[in-house]
Design a protein around this motif. Structure first.
Motif, PDB file in Angstrom:
ATOM      1  N   HIS A  18     -50.512 -13.594  -2.711  1.00  0.00           N
ATOM      2  CA  HIS A  18     -51.262 -12.342  -2.572  1.00  0.00           C
ATOM      3  C   HIS A  18     -52.385 -12.524  -1.553  1.00  0.00           C
ATOM      4  O   HIS A  18     -53.572 -12.554  -1.897  1.00  0.00           O
ATOM      5  CB  HIS A  18     -51.818 -11.906  -3.929  1.00  0.00           C
ATOM      6  CG  HIS A  18     -50.756 -11.638  -4.950  1.00  0.00           C
ATOM      7  ND1 HIS A  18     -49.803 -10.661  -4.795  1.00  0.00           N
ATOM      8  CD2 HIS A  18     -50.477 -12.245  -6.135  1.00  0.00           C
ATOM      9  CE1 HIS A  18     -48.997 -10.652  -5.846  1.00  0.00           C
ATOM     10  NE2 HIS A  18     -49.376 -11.614  -6.665  1.00  0.00           N
TER      11      HIS A  18
ATOM     12  N   LEU B  34     -48.991 -16.644   5.695  1.00  0.00           N
ATOM     13  CA  LEU B  34     -47.689 -16.065   5.371  1.00  0.00           C
ATOM     14  C   LEU B  34     -46.623 -16.579   6.335  1.00  0.00           C
ATOM     15  O   LEU B  34     -45.483 -16.858   5.933  1.00  0.00           O
ATOM     16  CB  LEU B  34     -47.758 -14.542   5.417  1.00  0.00           C
ATOM     17  CG  LEU B  34     -48.615 -13.875   4.332  1.00  0.00           C
ATOM     18  CD1 LEU B  34     -48.769 -12.386   4.625  1.00  0.00           C
ATOM     19  CD2 LEU B  34     -48.008 -14.083   2.951  1.00  0.00           C
TER      20      LEU B  34
ATOM     21  N   TRP C 119     -39.443  -3.542   0.866  1.00  0.00           N
ATOM     22  CA  TRP C 119     -40.326  -4.109   1.878  1.00  0.00           C
ATOM     23  C   TRP C 119     -39.838  -3.934   3.309  1.00  0.00           C
ATOM     24  O   TRP C 119     -40.667  -3.819   4.231  1.00  0.00           O
ATOM     25  CB  TRP C 119     -40.578  -5.580   1.575  1.00  0.00           C
ATOM     26  CG  TRP C 119     -41.509  -5.748   0.421  1.00  0.00           C
ATOM     27  CD1 TRP C 119     -41.174  -5.935  -0.890  1.00  0.00           C
ATOM     28  CD2 TRP C 119     -42.939  -5.701   0.454  1.00  0.00           C
ATOM     29  NE1 TRP C 119     -42.306  -6.019  -1.669  1.00  0.00           N
ATOM     30  CE2 TRP C 119     -43.400  -5.881  -0.869  1.00  0.00           C
ATOM     31  CE3 TRP C 119     -43.874  -5.548   1.478  1.00  0.00           C
ATOM     32  CZ2 TRP C 119     -44.755  -5.901  -1.194  1.00  0.00           C
ATOM     33  CZ3 TRP C 119     -45.223  -5.562   1.154  1.00  0.00           C
ATOM     34  CH2 TRP C 119     -45.648  -5.735  -0.165  1.00  0.00           C
TER      35      TRP C 119
ATOM     36  N   HIS D 173     -43.736 -10.620   3.685  1.00  0.00           N
ATOM     37  CA  HIS D 173     -43.579 -10.453   2.235  1.00  0.00           C
ATOM     38  C   HIS D 173     -42.104 -10.210   1.894  1.00  0.00           C
ATOM     39  O   HIS D 173     -41.597 -10.720   0.889  1.00  0.00           O
ATOM     40  CB  HIS D 173     -44.431  -9.289   1.727  1.00  0.00           C
ATOM     41  CG  HIS D 173     -45.888  -9.582   1.651  1.00  0.00           C
ATOM     42  ND1 HIS D 173     -46.387 -10.743   1.099  1.00  0.00           N
ATOM     43  CD2 HIS D 173     -46.981  -8.866   2.043  1.00  0.00           C
ATOM     44  CE1 HIS D 173     -47.711 -10.731   1.154  1.00  0.00           C
ATOM     45  NE2 HIS D 173     -48.090  -9.606   1.732  1.00  0.00           N
TER      46      HIS D 173
ATOM     47  N   THR E 222     -44.329 -14.202  -3.379  1.00  0.00           N
ATOM     48  CA  THR E 222     -45.113 -14.191  -2.153  1.00  0.00           C
ATOM     49  C   THR E 222     -46.586 -14.305  -2.541  1.00  0.00           C
ATOM     50  O   THR E 222     -47.015 -13.724  -3.552  1.00  0.00           O
ATOM     51  CB  THR E 222     -44.870 -12.915  -1.327  1.00  0.00           C
ATOM     52  OG1 THR E 222     -45.518 -13.033  -0.051  1.00  0.00           O
ATOM     53  CG2 THR E 222     -45.379 -11.657  -2.028  1.00  0.00           C
TER      54      THR E 222
END
Length: 309
Positions: free
Chosen positions: A220, A227, A172, A208, A218
């Motif tokens: 979706h 977030l 990521w 993420h 995390t």
């Protein structure tokens, strides 16, 4: 699972009761005209408070320079996996909670929620995902339709925990950097909409990354505000990336949040070079902090696993 809220002030207890009422009202309204048999049987099985308000470590300092304020974090457990679709079944809840907090001010505390089935939660516990383990350990049931307990967590071995965290980081962090390269390219091209979309994607990837490295979970979703709050509750350093003192700064973040859809599909979406340049600098700082937080976490896991740094 605990069900007492004695550690919270009376006004917070009343507010959480109001939040639960809103969730049920909007969820039931959304299913009121259901014709499919499975939708008619749709039920909320549990509503669990987790995070800082469950642990007793919340922060509520809206009048300070940084203006940080903890959110209520809720896990809603439903009886059918199809009911976890946020767009189809939970937009009404989202909008109502945001309206009662941001417009009518009948709620004084922002609310975030995620939706899973009991099987998904128990699978997370079986695979030793820290997020679900923390929910099982610290969570407080605000509502339960039955006495079904969450499964006993099965923590990962230190070696497996380290390997998974490193794998998430290696996937990521470069992904975020790649999107930011695209943002810089389209900034040079003067294509502000494409730059905004790719900056959104880079920001999303960074969030993420830190969530997965820290908790192995995390949500979706593409909602940067959601977030962001999930990440900021893990480490306060992440909360200071985005200035909140001025309306102009909050509005710029809102434009970044909207870019996922509007920068691609709306002819009315407007964002300036100045706004994008400022946002780009903040996302660069976010990347620096995410890297720092993740590196510290991986170093901690290495020590636990007995692996040389």
């Amino acid at each position: 699972m605990r069900n007492d809220l004695d550690h919270l002030p009376a006004d917070k207890q009343r507010e959480l009761a109001r939040v639960v009422q809103i969730i049920f009202e909007e969820f039931e309204d959304g299913l009121a005209l259901a014709t499919q048999a499975w939708r008619k049987k749709g039920r909320i099985q549990k509503i669990i408070l987790y995070g800082s308000y469950a642990r007793g470590s919340w922060v509520d300092e809206p009048h300070t320079a940084k203006g940080y304020k903890s959110d209520y974090d809720l896990l809603i457990i439903v009886n059918d996996q199809r009911l976890t679709d946020r767009v189809k079944y939970w937009l009404g809840v989202d909008e109502r909670l945001m309206r009662e907090y941001g417009i009518t001010a009948t709620l004084k505390t922002p609310v975030n929620f995620i939706v899973h089935t009991l099987q998904e939660v128990n699978d997370g516990l079986a695979h030793g995902r820290y997020f679900f383990m923390d929910v099982a350990k610290d969570g407080i049931a605000l509502y339960e339709s039955d006495d079904k307990e969450l499964h006993t967590p099965k923590p990962k071995t230190p070696d497996k925990a380290l390997a998974m965290a490193q794998e998430y980081f290696d996937e990521w962090m470069p992904s975020g950097a790649s999107f930011l390269k695209g943002y810089n390219f389209y900034m040079q091209e003067g294509d502000w909409k494409k730059a905004a979309f790719l900056l959104h994607q880079g920001t999303e990837a960074l969030y993420h990354c830190v969530l997965l490295v820290m908790t192995f979970y995390t949500p979706h979703v593409h909602n940067l505000a959601f977030l962001r709050t999930q990440a900021e509750r893990l480490d306060r350093r992440l909360a200071y990336v985005w200035p909140n003192e001025r309306h102009i700064d909050r509005a710029r973040f809102e434009k970044l949040k909207e870019a996922y859809v509007k920068a691609r599909y709306s002819k009315h979406y407007k964002i300036s070079e100045t706004e994008l340049s400022w946002l780009g600098k903040q996302v660069e700082e976010l990347g620096r902090v995410v890297h720092e937080v993740c590196a510290e976490r991986i170093a901690e896991l290495k020590r636990t696993a007995g692996v040389p740094a």
